[in-house]
Motif scaffolding. Sequence first.
Motif, PDB file in Angstrom:
ATOM      1  N   ILE A  10      40.121  20.102  24.298  1.00 32.89           N
ATOM      2  CA  ILE A  10      40.723  19.013  23.526  1.00 32.89           C
ATOM      3  C   ILE A  10      39.651  18.242  22.765  1.00 32.89           C
ATOM      4  CG2 ILE A  10      41.889  16.774  23.737  1.00 32.89           C
ATOM      5  CD1 ILE A  10      43.672  18.039  25.872  1.00 32.89           C
ATOM      6  N   ASP A  11      38.507  17.988  23.402  1.00 29.38           N
ATOM      7  CA  ASP A  11      37.414  17.283  22.722  1.00 29.38           C
ATOM      8  C   ASP A  11      36.966  18.046  21.473  1.00 29.38           C
ATOM      9  OD1 ASP A  11      37.437  15.265  24.582  1.00 29.38           O
ATOM     10  OD2 ASP A  11      35.702  16.018  25.712  1.00 29.38           O
ATOM     11  N   GLU A  12      36.812  19.360  21.601  1.00 30.22           N
ATOM     12  CA  GLU A  12      36.381  20.165  20.458  1.00 30.22           C
ATOM     13  C   GLU A  12      37.435  20.161  19.353  1.00 30.22           C
ATOM     14  OE1 GLU A  12      33.538  21.532  19.617  1.00 30.22           O
ATOM     15  OE2 GLU A  12      32.624  20.764  21.445  1.00 30.22           O
ATOM     16  N   LEU A  13      38.712  20.258  19.755  1.00 28.36           N
ATOM     17  CA  LEU A  13      39.783  20.240  18.750  1.00 28.36           C
ATOM     18  C   LEU A  13      39.838  18.903  18.024  1.00 28.36           C
ATOM     19  CD1 LEU A  13      42.607  22.080  20.721  1.00 28.36           C
ATOM     20  CD2 LEU A  13      41.441  22.909  18.661  1.00 28.36           C
ATOM     21  N   MET A  14      39.564  17.809  18.743  1.00 31.61           N
ATOM     22  CA  MET A  14      39.545  16.483  18.103  1.00 31.61           C
ATOM     23  C   MET A  14      38.465  16.443  17.025  1.00 31.61           C
ATOM     24  SD  MET A  14      41.803  14.246  19.382  1.00 31.61           S
ATOM     25  CE  MET A  14      41.129  12.594  19.397  1.00 31.61           C
ATOM     26  N   LYS A  15      37.301  17.024  17.311  1.00 35.10           N
ATOM     27  CA  LYS A  15      36.226  17.051  16.323  1.00 35.10           C
ATOM     28  C   LYS A  15      36.589  17.944  15.140  1.00 35.10           C
ATOM     29  CE  LYS A  15      32.809  16.575  20.035  1.00 35.10           C
ATOM     30  NZ  LYS A  15      31.785  17.314  20.810  1.00 35.10           N
ATOM     31  N   LEU A  16      37.210  19.074  15.441  1.00 35.75           N
ATOM     32  CA  LEU A  16      37.504  20.053  14.396  1.00 35.75           C
ATOM     33  C   LEU A  16      38.666  19.646  13.505  1.00 35.75           C
ATOM     34  CD1 LEU A  16      37.143  23.217  16.638  1.00 35.75           C
ATOM     35  CD2 LEU A  16      35.715  22.714  14.649  1.00 35.75           C
ATOM     36  N   LEU A  17      39.669  19.002  14.105  1.00 32.48           N
ATOM     37  CA  LEU A  17      40.905  18.707  13.373  1.00 32.48           C
ATOM     38  C   LEU A  17      41.035  17.251  12.941  1.00 32.48           C
ATOM     39  CD1 LEU A  17      43.394  20.854  15.469  1.00 32.48           C
ATOM     40  CD2 LEU A  17      43.029  21.086  13.007  1.00 32.48           C
ATOM     41  N   GLY A  18      40.084  16.425  13.360  1.00 30.06           N
ATOM     42  CA  GLY A  18      40.204  14.994  13.077  1.00 30.06           C
ATOM     43  C   GLY A  18      40.350  14.648  11.617  1.00 30.06           C
ATOM     44  N   SER A  19      39.728  15.433  10.737  1.00 28.63           N
ATOM     45  CA  SER A  19      39.775  15.118   9.300  1.00 28.63           C
ATOM     46  C   SER A  19      40.627  16.109   8.506  1.00 28.63           C
ATOM     47  CB  SER A  19      38.349  15.118   8.719  1.00 28.63           C
ATOM     48  OG  SER A  19      37.744  16.383   8.897  1.00 28.63           O
ATOM     49  N   GLN A  20      41.330  16.999   9.219  1.00 27.17           N
ATOM     50  CA  GLN A  20      42.122  18.005   8.514  1.00 27.17           C
ATOM     51  C   GLN A  20      43.402  17.410   7.938  1.00 27.17           C
ATOM     52  OE1 GLN A  20      41.221  21.178   7.883  1.00 27.17           O
ATOM     53  NE2 GLN A  20      39.277  20.646   8.835  1.00 27.17           N
ATOM     54  N   ARG A  21      43.804  17.937   6.807  1.00 23.08           N
ATOM     55  CA  ARG A  21      45.062  17.504   6.191  1.00 23.08           C
ATOM     56  C   ARG A  21      46.224  18.262   6.807  1.00 23.08           C
ATOM     57  NH1 ARG A  21      44.827  17.943  -0.148  1.00 23.08           N
ATOM     58  NH2 ARG A  21      46.893  17.061   0.187  1.00 23.08           N
TER      59      ARG A  21
END
Length: 275
Positions: free
Chosen positions: A139-150
């Motif tokens: 979840i931590d990695e996904l937050m970093k990866l998807l935090g700025s995705q549209r």
Amino acid sequence: MIYRDVRPPTELRPFVRAIWTIKGLSDGSLERIVPDGCPEFIFNLGDRSKRIDNGLDRVQEPAIAVGQLTGPMMVEPGEVTSLLGIRFEPAGLHALTGVPPAELLHHDVALGDLSPGLHARLSDAAARDAATSRVDRTIDELMKLLGSQRRAHPSVGATMERLHAVGDVDISTISSGLGVSTRTLERRFLATVGVGPKFMHRVLRFAGVVTELTNAPRTRSTASIAAAHGYCDQPHLIRDFGLLAGTTPERFRREQTTWADGFAKPFDVSDLSNT
């Protein structure tokens, strides 16, 4: 076999439906995985599984991306099963990878071939010793990866909400209400989800029946389950099962095992402390 799933934090929910784990021993029986509208990343930390296609078997990679399924996927699990999966929302995998979903339609591909960077980051998180640590790190990695995705175009999300309606839906009525043409809506779905809205509605209705067949008391008839999900009659349901599951509802119900029925469970709305 123990199955758990966790709803992601609010910030991830436009993209990720659940993080799930399955752990235990398999007897090696062939398992039938059916469409549910959600692409996935799956990390295998146990014995390798095989995908069976037309009598030919292929060993699956330890980390795979699975696109939208349009029919059954037959899998022979390894004896020692330890899986962690990221179940995306229909357009979530495209938001993360940018890969055209048509390229993954009814396919599983090595995550390292699809995106070496994602493979390195997420495989490391999934390989943690404790199940809770694996889920937390993922979840931590996904937050970093998807935090700025549209997110996908708003018309795709609005249509998905309407596609959960019981019974038939009229795509032209939905598109008109959203102020877009049917063709434009179809294009947006194909570009971000991989299938059109009409087929997605068919999958969602079918997936609702699958969940009930897997989890409802055996005393509840297939006909009553079909009616509750908007099928006009039992032959209508049988036709969809032939297309999407490659079998009949009753046979599907009999052959379910813990390994496969984990993919059909309703949400366990738990927090990370319960995982």
